[in-house]
Design an enzyme around this catalytic site. Structure first.
Site, PDB file in Angstrom:
ATOM      1  N   GLY A   1       0.433  -1.140  -0.066  1.00 57.93           N
ATOM      2  CA  GLY A   1       0.002   0.187  -0.158  1.00 57.93           C
ATOM      3  C   GLY A   1       1.227   1.194   0.038  1.00 57.93           C
ATOM      4  O   GLY A   1       0.494   2.537   0.063  1.00 57.93           O
ATOM      5  N   GLN A   2       2.328   1.253  -0.197  1.00 61.21           N
ATOM      6  CA  GLN A   2       3.188   2.080  -0.228  1.00 61.21           C
ATOM      7  C   GLN A   2       2.587   3.090  -1.477  1.00 61.21           C
ATOM      8  O   GLN A   2       3.094   2.321  -2.646  1.00 61.21           O
ATOM      9  CB  GLN A   2       4.562   1.391  -0.009  1.00 61.21           C
ATOM     10  CG  GLN A   2       5.204   1.478   1.441  1.00 61.21           C
ATOM     11  CD  GLN A   2       4.308   0.059   1.137  1.00 61.21           C
ATOM     12  OE1 GLN A   2       3.725  -0.653   0.907  1.00 61.21           O
ATOM     13  NE2 GLN A   2       4.459  -1.209   2.980  1.00 61.21           N
TER      14      GLN A   2
END
Length: 190
Positions: free
Chosen positions: A79-80
């Site tokens: 999710g970065q």
């Protein structure tokens, strides 16, 4: 005693043959911003204990979750910011997309809305069911499903199968409902 073991043997052969002809595999993509709980959710689904010290997913990981005659092939995507550009690639042709939101961290809501709406606007994802999970409902600051719908502006997607559930991976709240929802999508078109 021999009758029981013969029965047991026939039962296991029957179950094996049944799984060959009646088992279903679903492709599911888990995504959301970092620290939302995607990896923890997947770990709990495969039978591991919840751990607050989960290592963030770098890139992607794939795990299979077997539930009855249904196997969920789950892609857990990082999710970065540097991994969000690959979300679309892993959402193409899946049975459903699961977007996990940290429902107790208001500082992430705007970014989550922007990223999810950008993803849902992609032509390749038209018609793919979406399950939004408001994780961490065990925390006092968490918001409910109606607020999640409003914040993420989900009401604009009239022609898409969208559901929103409030869960706590840590406490196991709502997880049977997640599995039921996913399994009910076994007949969705890919």
């Amino acid at each position: 005693m021999a009758t029981i073991s013969i029965y047991s043997w026939f039962q296991s052969v029957y179950n094996y043959l049944l799984s060959l002809f009646w088992s279903t595999e679903l492709d599911v993509t888990l995504l959301g911003l970092q620290n939302a709980g995607k990896t923890s959710l997947l770990k709990v689904f495969i039978g591991e204990e919840f751990s607050p010290d989960s290592i963030p997913t770098v890139g992607f990981a794939m795990k299979r979750v077997k539930h009855g005659h249904v196997t969920l092939k789950c892609w857990d995507l990082g999710g970065q910011p540097r991994f969000r550009s690959m979300w679309e690639r892993y959402c193409r042709g899946v049975n459903c997309v699961v977007f996990v939101l940290d429902s107790a961290d208001a500082s992430t809501f705007e970014t989550a809305k922007t990223e999810l709406n950008a993803l849902l606007s992609k032509e390749a994802l038209v018609g793919i069911p979406l399950l939004v999970l408001g994780n961490k409902n065990d925390l006092p600051a968490s918001i409910g499903t109606e607020e999640i719908i409003n914040i993420l502006q989900l009401e604009q997607y009239k022609d898409r199968d969208i559901s929103v559930l409030s869960i706590s991976v840590k406490e196991g709240k709502g997880l049977p409902g997640v599995l039921s929802w996913l399994i009910s999508r076994k007949n969705s078109n890919k």
